[in-house]
Design a protein around this motif. Structure first.
Motif, PDB file in Angstrom:
ATOM      1  N   GLN A  45       0.825  -1.206   0.000  1.00  0.00           N
ATOM      2  CA  GLN A  45       0.000   0.000   0.000  1.00  0.00           C
ATOM      3  C   GLN A  45       0.858   1.254   0.000  1.00  0.00           C
ATOM      4  O   GLN A  45       0.546   2.234  -0.710  1.00  0.00           O
ATOM      5  N   GLU A  46       1.945   1.234   0.772  1.00  0.00           N
ATOM      6  CA  GLU A  46       2.838   2.398   0.812  1.00  0.00           C
ATOM      7  C   GLU A  46       3.459   2.657  -0.559  1.00  0.00           C
ATOM      8  O   GLU A  46       3.505   3.798  -1.031  1.00  0.00           O
ATOM      9  N   LYS A  47       3.947   1.590  -1.198  1.00  0.00           N
ATOM     10  CA  LYS A  47       4.572   1.744  -2.512  1.00  0.00           C
ATOM     11  C   LYS A  47       3.533   2.093  -3.579  1.00  0.00           C
ATOM     12  O   LYS A  47       3.812   2.870  -4.497  1.00  0.00           O
ATOM     13  N   TYR A  48       2.339   1.521  -3.442  1.00  0.00           N
ATOM     14  CA  TYR A  48       1.262   1.848  -4.381  1.00  0.00           C
ATOM     15  C   TYR A  48       0.902   3.331  -4.291  1.00  0.00           C
ATOM     16  O   TYR A  48       0.773   4.014  -5.321  1.00  0.00           O
ATOM     17  N   ASP A  49       0.756   3.834  -3.076  1.00  0.00           N
ATOM     18  CA  ASP A  49       0.414   5.246  -2.889  1.00  0.00           C
ATOM     19  C   ASP A  49       1.498   6.157  -3.465  1.00  0.00           C
ATOM     20  O   ASP A  49       1.193   7.189  -4.080  1.00  0.00           O
ATOM     21  N   GLN A  50       2.759   5.771  -3.261  1.00  0.00           N
ATOM     22  CA  GLN A  50       3.874   6.561  -3.778  1.00  0.00           C
ATOM     23  C   GLN A  50       3.854   6.608  -5.300  1.00  0.00           C
ATOM     24  O   GLN A  50       3.984   7.680  -5.908  1.00  0.00           O
ATOM     25  N   ARG A  51       3.685   5.459  -5.921  1.00  0.00           N
ATOM     26  CA  ARG A  51       3.679   5.404  -7.379  1.00  0.00           C
ATOM     27  C   ARG A  51       2.435   6.084  -7.957  1.00  0.00           C
ATOM     28  O   ARG A  51       2.517   6.792  -8.962  1.00  0.00           O
ATOM     29  N   LYS A  52       1.301   5.854  -7.328  1.00  0.00           N
ATOM     30  CA  LYS A  52       0.062   6.472  -7.804  1.00  0.00           C
ATOM     31  C   LYS A  52       0.181   7.991  -7.807  1.00  0.00           C
ATOM     32  O   LYS A  52      -0.214   8.654  -8.776  1.00  0.00           O
ATOM     33  N   ALA A  53       0.728   8.560  -6.730  1.00  0.00           N
ATOM     34  CA  ALA A  53       0.865  10.013  -6.637  1.00  0.00           C
ATOM     35  C   ALA A  53       1.718  10.560  -7.778  1.00  0.00           C
ATOM     36  O   ALA A  53       1.383  11.585  -8.376  1.00  0.00           O
ATOM     37  N   ALA A  54       2.813   9.869  -8.095  1.00  0.00           N
ATOM     38  CA  ALA A  54       3.702  10.326  -9.168  1.00  0.00           C
ATOM     39  C   ALA A  54       3.018  10.223 -10.528  1.00  0.00           C
ATOM     40  O   ALA A  54       3.144  11.123 -11.371  1.00  0.00           O
ATOM     41  N   VAL A  55       2.283   9.134 -10.755  1.00  0.00           N
ATOM     42  CA  VAL A  55       1.594   8.937 -12.035  1.00  0.00           C
ATOM     43  C   VAL A  55       0.470   9.958 -12.198  1.00  0.00           C
ATOM     44  O   VAL A  55       0.277  10.524 -13.282  1.00  0.00           O
ATOM     45  N   VAL A  56      -0.261  10.215 -11.134  1.00  0.00           N
ATOM     46  CA  VAL A  56      -1.349  11.200 -11.180  1.00  0.00           C
ATOM     47  C   VAL A  56      -0.803  12.584 -11.535  1.00  0.00           C
ATOM     48  O   VAL A  56      -1.393  13.313 -12.351  1.00  0.00           O
ATOM     49  N   PHE A 182       2.540   0.413 -14.171  1.00  0.00           N
ATOM     50  CA  PHE A 182       3.202   1.267 -13.186  1.00  0.00           C
ATOM     51  C   PHE A 182       3.402   0.588 -11.826  1.00  0.00           C
ATOM     52  O   PHE A 182       4.122   1.115 -10.969  1.00  0.00           O
ATOM     53  N   LEU A 183       2.795  -0.599 -11.631  1.00  0.00           N
ATOM     54  CA  LEU A 183       3.017  -1.359 -10.401  1.00  0.00           C
ATOM     55  C   LEU A 183       3.933  -2.560 -10.629  1.00  0.00           C
ATOM     56  O   LEU A 183       4.041  -3.433  -9.770  1.00  0.00           O
ATOM     57  N   GLN A 184       4.572  -2.584 -11.779  1.00  0.00           N
ATOM     58  CA  GLN A 184       5.466  -3.693 -12.094  1.00  0.00           C
ATOM     59  C   GLN A 184       6.568  -3.804 -11.038  1.00  0.00           C
ATOM     60  O   GLN A 184       7.165  -2.816 -10.626  1.00  0.00           O
ATOM     61  N   GLY A 185       6.827  -5.053 -10.597  1.00  0.00           N
ATOM     62  CA  GLY A 185       7.857  -5.289  -9.592  1.00  0.00           C
ATOM     63  C   GLY A 185       7.315  -5.397  -8.186  1.00  0.00           C
ATOM     64  O   GLY A 185       8.016  -5.867  -7.284  1.00  0.00           O
ATOM     65  N   LEU A 186       6.064  -4.970  -7.972  1.00  0.00           N
ATOM     66  CA  LEU A 186       5.438  -5.125  -6.658  1.00  0.00           C
ATOM     67  C   LEU A 186       4.731  -6.479  -6.579  1.00  0.00           C
ATOM     68  O   LEU A 186       4.605  -7.187  -7.573  1.00  0.00           O
ATOM     69  N   GLU A 187       4.263  -6.824  -5.388  1.00  0.00           N
ATOM     70  CA  GLU A 187       3.601  -8.110  -5.170  1.00  0.00           C
ATOM     71  C   GLU A 187       2.446  -8.295  -6.159  1.00  0.00           C
ATOM     72  O   GLU A 187       1.486  -7.517  -6.177  1.00  0.00           O
ATOM     73  N   GLU A 188       2.549  -9.317  -6.992  1.00  0.00           N
ATOM     74  CA  GLU A 188       1.619  -9.529  -8.098  1.00  0.00           C
ATOM     75  C   GLU A 188       0.185  -9.739  -7.634  1.00  0.00           C
ATOM     76  O   GLU A 188      -0.760  -9.207  -8.233  1.00  0.00           O
TER      77      GLU A 188
END
Length: 223
Positions: A45-56, A182-188
């Motif tokens: 969730q932490e990594k998802y939030d970080q990546r989502k913010a950058a993509v947005v 954009f979530l590549q490399g995270l838990e599938e």
């Protein structure tokens, strides 16, 4: 006989010690697995939030660039090459407003055109560099690329739709990136869960701005 008993007790003690050590490792291993099972979704969730913010943020920039492009060209573009070139070299006009008609002026029948002639209000058109306005902290060449990926590009398209009632032709555009990119490399499995949830709600399994099949005022699906 006594020596035999001592040897047997020694062997028994060694076996007990070995079993205790094995049991300790088993307990530590189980504890680690439990810890990991609790931490994994939190870390995701932490990594998802970080990546989502950058993509947005990047999608918002694409939207702003498209709006500026349309203000100049009366259409959107489906080409990142065209959009990036426009951001680098283009300008768009802004109308600067000074003053406004009061209620008494409006009640007296004064129009904006008349107020302009009398100098009561002013409308000045200025031209602004797109690059200076939108890309103060980012290289325009990076606009097409999805953050946290090895050079993956956003999908982008542009076109027009016709309003059903008014038959008005409306320019539209869309830019998007699926979760799997954009979530590549995270838990599938957690990513798959996000995709399944989106599909059940008939939503795009990723992040997108605008739409090619409806006039949605260039809204992002995170808004």
């Amino acid at each position: 006989m006594r020596n035999t008993e001592i040897k047997e007790n020694y062997k028994t003690d060694k076996m007990k010690t070995a079993l205790q050590i094995i049991l300790l490792f088993v307990i530590i291993g189980l504890g680690w697995l439990v810890y990991q099972s609790v931490q994994e979704p939190i870390i995701f969730q932490e990594k998802y939030d970080q990546r989502k913010a950058a993509v947005v943020e990047r999608l918002k920039l694409i939207r702003e660039a498209q709006v500026a492009f349309k203000a100049t060209n009366e259409r959107y573009t489906g080409s990142f090459d065209t959009l990036v070139t426009f951001v680098k070299t283009g300008v768009y006009k802004i109308t600067k407003n000074e003053g406004s008609l009061t209620d008494s002026m409006l009640n007296a029948g004064m129009t904006e055109k008349e107020a302009l002639k009398r100098g009561i209000i002013k409308r000045d058109t200025i031209y602004v560099s797109v690059k200076d306005s939108l890309c103060k902290t980012i290289d325009p060449d990076s606009i097409p690329y999805v953050p946290f990926t090895n050079g993956a590009k956003f999908e982008m398209g542009a076109g027009t739709i016709t309003a059903t009632s008014s038959k008005l032709v409306i320019p539209v555009f869309e830019a998007k990136v699926p979760n799997k990119v954009f979530l590549q490399g995270l838990e599938e499995q957690y990513r798959i869960n996000l995709d399944d949830e989106a599909k059940q709600l008939f939503r795009y399994p990723g992040l997108k701005v605008g739409a090619l099949d409806e006039a949605n005022n260039n809204a992002g699906n995170w808004e």
